[in-house]
Design an enzyme around this catalytic site. Structure first.
Site, PDB file in Angstrom:
ATOM      1  N   SER A  17       2.850   6.859  -6.858  1.00 10.83           N
ATOM      2  CA  SER A  17       3.478   6.468  -5.615  1.00 10.83           C
ATOM      3  C   SER A  17       4.454   7.688  -5.062  1.00 10.83           C
ATOM      4  O   SER A  17       5.138   8.474  -6.124  1.00 10.83           O
ATOM      5  CB  SER A  17       4.548   5.500  -6.108  1.00 10.83           C
ATOM      6  OG  SER A  17       3.860   4.219  -6.100  1.00 10.83           O
TER       7      SER A  17
ATOM      8  N   HIS B 161      11.052   3.298  -3.436  1.00  8.27           N
ATOM      9  CA  HIS B 161      10.964   2.323  -4.637  1.00  8.27           C
ATOM     10  C   HIS B 161      10.820   3.419  -5.909  1.00  8.27           C
ATOM     11  O   HIS B 161      11.233   2.944  -7.194  1.00  8.27           O
ATOM     12  CB  HIS B 161      10.013   1.463  -4.906  1.00  8.27           C
ATOM     13  CG  HIS B 161       8.614   1.933  -4.831  1.00  8.27           C
ATOM     14  ND1 HIS B 161       7.763   2.196  -3.877  1.00  8.27           N
ATOM     15  CD2 HIS B 161       7.881   2.215  -6.055  1.00  8.27           C
ATOM     16  CE1 HIS B 161       6.566   2.511  -4.295  1.00  8.27           C
ATOM     17  NE2 HIS B 161       6.591   2.749  -5.649  1.00  8.27           N
TER      18      HIS B 161
ATOM     19  N   ASP C 122      10.046   1.832   2.842  1.00  4.46           N
ATOM     20  CA  ASP C 122       9.840   2.522   1.620  1.00  4.46           C
ATOM     21  C   ASP C 122       9.647   4.058   1.634  1.00  4.46           C
ATOM     22  O   ASP C 122       8.779   4.650   1.009  1.00  4.46           O
ATOM     23  CB  ASP C 122       8.662   1.751   1.080  1.00  4.46           C
ATOM     24  CG  ASP C 122       8.594   2.052  -0.592  1.00  4.46           C
ATOM     25  OD1 ASP C 122       9.636   2.451  -0.994  1.00  4.46           O
ATOM     26  OD2 ASP C 122       7.468   1.920  -1.137  1.00  4.46           O
TER      27      ASP C 122
END
Length: 466
Positions: free
Chosen positions: A225, A121, A151
């Site tokens: 992230s 993402h 992911d």
């Protein structure tokens, strides 16, 4: 002079009393000597233990110093054309304005020649990807491959020199309560290090992809992230992925993809160009007090098998409905997340020793994992299978399941219209693949109506209720 003599006498008596007490209590034959009272030990004894809970007993500096040079800043530049429907309608204007969007995140260098792992993402829909190292050097990155379900994305830069990198640790060996560091770039603040402990393992957040997170209370915020979760030796145990928050900022817990899963995905992408998924071939759910009571069984932990996939390794090995899986190889299975997390580290044709309970007795069977793409599931007379690469390319899809055949008499009259259609969602939940759909449908009652969104063979969007 008389007063001085009195003070001297008192001091002498006090000293004698103190010396006598020491000899009585602490000397070799004293009451508190090791010979007379072996339970009492001094802090300097070799068998003493530090029981303080303070982080002062743990040195984070070496791990932090090693990791900050291997964690990078990831800049994602995407461009899209925005049109004005009013101008198009009234004036026939067909042009549009190109807008540039910039997203940022983190990544981890995993090899000296410039391979970098991050979250999918973080780089999704990127037109350009720029990597900035801790020494402020920037490079354009090439996207090697992604796994949207888990992911994970793999990038590559050419720095023209050997780069520092983080070594993988065995995430299965991570213990709850173990100290960890989260390293990343929250809010564009580069080289940020936060500390915490592992709060839980195999945490199931009911996402459509990964269902076995490492939970930690190390502070993680937007921008973290794709960054590193490392142990106190600076070894990679996870890729920081998400937080659980009502505000979008850190409030106490964060979640990381275990390094064993990330490593397997990366190795698959590098060796095969895509992710090789193996499946056990069982359907069911994890046990708890309520489920066990409904099933009339005593066990309250483990994975209860409610169905076996045809032609799967589970069927061929002899697993049956009603068996309770409690261990895969040496990994205990108490929840569905335990089972799925371990299987996600394996490939098709890998052999797994399955320990299960049948008729109150523990049994062990070897199961050879099968390839996920070959399997189908059936619901309400529709046999479903995963879409293949040609379907994905033809309809520009990244997910979906195809209607392979119809056995429902009520739907038989629409066979020509439905067979070959690709289901995109079931009750507004994405139909990622057969495994996901099986899990969704297991939650539904047979008599319950469901709304299905699909595209037909001509690419037209349809909705039906069955």
């Amino acid at each position: 002079m008389k007063r001085f003599s009195s003070l001297f006498l008192v001091s002498l008596l006090s000293g004698a009393t103190t010396l006598g007490a020491y000899k009585l209590l602490f000397d070799n034959n004293g009451y508190f000597s090791k010979g007379n009272n072996p339970i009492v030990t001094l802090a300097s004894d070799s068998n003493s233990r530090n029981v303080g809970l303070s982080a002062e007993n743990v040195d984070f500096t070496e791990a932090a110093e090693k990791t900050i040079h291997t964690v990078v800043h990831v800049k994602n530049v995407s461009r899209k054309t925005v049109t004005n429907p009013m101008l198009e309608y009234f004036y026939g204007y067909k042009g549009g304005q190109t807008q540039e969007q910039v997203g940022t995140g983190s990544g981890v260098i995993i090899s000296e020649d410039g391979y970098i792992v991050t979250n999918n993402h973080v780089i999704k829909d990127a037109s350009e990807i720029e990597i900035t190292l801790n020494n402020k050097q920037s490079y354009k990155a090439k996207l090697i491959g992604t796994d949207s379900k888990m992911d994970i994305a793999l990038l590559k830069i050419d720095a023209g020199e050997k780069l520092p990198y983080t070594a993988f640790a065995n995430s299965d060996s991570v213990k709850i309560g173990e100290w960890v560091l989260a390293v990343g770039n929250p809010y564009n603040l580069t080289s940020t290090v936060t500390a915490g402990i592992v709060s839980a393992k195999a945490r199931n957040l009911d996402t459509s992809g990964i269902q076995s997170f490492i939970q930690t209370d190390a502070a993680v915020n937007p921008g973290n992230s794709g960054g590193a979760l490392v142990n106190t030796r600076g070894e990679l145990i996870g890729i920081n992925t998400m937080i659980s928050s009502m505000t979008g900022s850190y409030v106490g817990y964060s979640f990381a993809i275990p390094s064993n899963i990330a490593r397997k995905i990366i190795e698959d992408i590098m060796e095969f160009g895509n992710v090789q998924r193996g499946i056990l071939g069982v359907e069911g759910g994890e046990l708890n007090a309520t489920a066990s009571k409904q099933l009339g069984i005593a066990e309250t932990e483990g994975f209860y098998i409610n169905g076996i996939t045809k032609n799967s390794g589970a069927e061929k090995s002899g697993l049956e409905k009603g068996d309770i899986i409690i261990k895969l190889d040496n990994q205990n299975v108490a929840t569905y997340a335990d089972l799925s997390g371990y299987i996600n580290t394996k490939r098709p044709n890998d052999k797994v020793q399955v320990t299960f309970i049948r008729d109150g007795k523990n049994k062990v069977l070897p199961v050879i994992l099968s390839k996920n793409e070959f399997f189908s599931t059936e619901f309400k007379g529709m046999e479903l299978e995963n879409i293949n690469a040609n379907d994905k390319k033809k309809f520009n899809l990244t997910y979906g399941v195809k209607i392979k055949a119809l056995t429902n008499e009520n739907l038989r009259q629409y066979e020509n219209e439905l067979k070959g259609n690709i289901i995109l969602s079931i009750d507004n939940e994405k139909a990622q693949d057969v495994e996901t759909v099986s899990k969704l449908l297991n939650k539904k009652e047979e008599s319950q109506s469901i709304r299905i969104e699909m595209i037909n063979k001509n690419g037209q969007l349809l909705q039906i209720i069955i």
